[in-house]
Design a protein around this motif. Structure first.
Motif, PDB file in Angstrom:
ATOM      1  N   SER A  71      -3.308   2.559   3.201  1.00 38.20           N
ATOM      2  CA  SER A  71      -3.932   1.971   4.389  1.00 38.20           C
ATOM      3  C   SER A  71      -3.272   2.566   5.629  1.00 38.20           C
TER       4      SER A  71
ATOM      5  N   SER B  30       0.681   6.068   2.228  1.00 38.85           N
ATOM      6  CA  SER B  30       0.134   4.718   2.344  1.00 38.85           C
ATOM      7  C   SER B  30      -1.366   4.769   2.109  1.00 38.85           C
TER       8      SER B  30
ATOM      9  N   ASP C 272       0.804  -1.225   0.000  1.00 36.35           N
ATOM     10  CA  ASP C 272       0.000   0.000   0.000  1.00 36.35           C
ATOM     11  C   ASP C 272       0.838   1.276   0.000  1.00 36.35           C
TER      12      ASP C 272
END
Length: 117
Positions: free
Chosen positions: A82, A80, A34
């Motif tokens: 996530s 990122s 991610d």
């Protein structure tokens, strides 16, 4: 400029989520799949540096908050898709409420406090 700790190498995305010792007592839990580094930056490892509080500029968005510590994270400007779990060493009493924030390195925008998971 803070001195970065020795880097902790990323494992393959098949090992996500990964728990990495980023140095200076900082432990990050993340999914390398991610992560989006800036153009021309390779994802090899993650490392942190402690920024002395006296070297930080004033952040009006943090007025009224007590700043306890500041870290820089390498690779710089990596985002990122996530959430990234963050654990840091502390001497605060059990039950103390702490808010983690990220600050945009280019514009100095203070993001909302991270949500506890």
């Amino acid at each position: 400029m803070p001195t970065l700790a020795p880097g902790s190498p990323f494992g393959p995305a098949s090992e996500d989520p990964q728990v990495l010792d980023a140095g200076n007592g900082v432990v990050l839990t993340l999914a390398v799949a991610d992560l989006a580094p800036p153009i021309l930056v390779s994802l090899v490892d993650v490392a942190t540096g402690v920024v002395p509080l006296e070297h930080l500029p004033a952040y009006p968005a943090l007025a009224g908050e007590e700043l306890l510590a500041a870290y820089t994270v390498h690779p710089f400007h990596t985002t990122s898709a996530s959430p990234v779990g963050v654990a840091v060493p502390t001497t605060l009493p059990a039950g103390a409420v702490v808010h983690f924030r990220s600050i945009d390195a280019l514009g100095g925008t203070c993001h909302a406090p991270a949500v506890e998971a």
